[in-house]
Enzyme design. Sequence first.
Site, PDB file in Angstrom:
ATOM      1  N   SER A   1     -47.636  35.945   7.068  1.00  0.00           N
ATOM      2  CA  SER A   1     -46.916  36.012   5.723  1.00  0.00           C
ATOM      3  C   SER A   1     -48.054  36.654   4.683  1.00  0.00           C
ATOM      4  O   SER A   1     -49.007  36.144   4.632  1.00  0.00           O
ATOM      5  CB  SER A   1     -46.341  34.827   5.302  1.00  0.00           C
TER       6      SER A   1
ATOM      7  N   TYR B   1     -47.721  26.107   3.451  1.00  0.00           N
ATOM      8  CA  TYR B   1     -47.115  27.338   4.155  1.00  0.00           C
ATOM      9  C   TYR B   1     -48.296  28.342   3.832  1.00  0.00           C
ATOM     10  O   TYR B   1     -48.633  28.813   4.895  1.00  0.00           O
ATOM     11  CB  TYR B   1     -45.857  27.985   3.443  1.00  0.00           C
TER      12      TYR B   1
END
Length: 227
Positions: free
Chosen positions: A134, A149
Amino acid sequence: MPTALVTGANRGIGRETARQLADRGYDVIVTARDEEKARAAAAEVGASSLRLDVSDPESIEQAAASVSREPGVLDVLVNNAGIGSDFGVAGVEPDFDAIQRALDTNFFGAYRLTVALLPLLRASNHPRVVNVSSGMGGVSEMGGWSPGYRVSKAALNAMTRILSTELAEAGVKVNSACPGFVATDMGGPMGAQKPVEDGASGIVWLATLPDDGPTGGFFRDGKPIAF
Ligand SMILES: NC(=O)c1ccc[n+]([C@@H]2O[C@H](COP(=O)([O-])OP(=O)(O)OC[C@H]3O[C@@H](n4cnc5c(N)ncnc54)[C@H](OP(=O)(O)O)[C@@H]3O)[C@@H](O)[C@H]2O)c1
């Protein structure tokens, strides 16, 4: 027929990646932590299925043993399974349990599985590993919030660099892909609009790279982005 294994392929970007690879003639192994969901998605995309919880080392060993028995070789591994356990949580008020969960799935899961499947990838003539990362894991432009994350995807990107370097001579290409902000169960509630087909296509591009394609890179929609 080349073989591809996709993790977290019962829904979202993983399922769409499996579908696009099957359309391109790959023998796809749809994996999911719920055996029934893996079977249902596999039937939908025209693939075989396997139970695999990437956060469970024993499940990884069992899945690797199964692929080793049949088909005994792996051409493509897509480390797609991922969780957002602390979206919006401030780094100054971390939830360390949530950070641990993100690392267990997004980093350790992908790393352990890649190592477990390495002998089968080495047996392929054109082995490719795609780590679905990501932009939130890009350190050079990293901002605040969602520490678990972000750190888990940054660690996954580091794994891309380490393994791509060590495996370059063996011809195993290892790249990171950011799918963009995609309208799945993960991205949808946060307002993502990008269709899942478009999110998956950049992953499929890396999974099907020719031998003169890149390795050790970080890409979104087929274009390099900063680590
Ligand atoms: N959507 C976005 O905007 C976006 C943006 C950047 C990066 N990504 C990345 O893209 C990947 C796919 O995301 P998505 O949007 O498709 O998310 P999603 O719709 O939430 O799907 C996540 C998938 O991962 C699976 N999974 C979670 N933990 C697992 C485990 N321990 N073992 C095996 N499978 C597990 C889920 O299975 P269950 O059904 O069993 O939960 C599900 O199949 C993730 O790595 C995510 O971080 C997404």
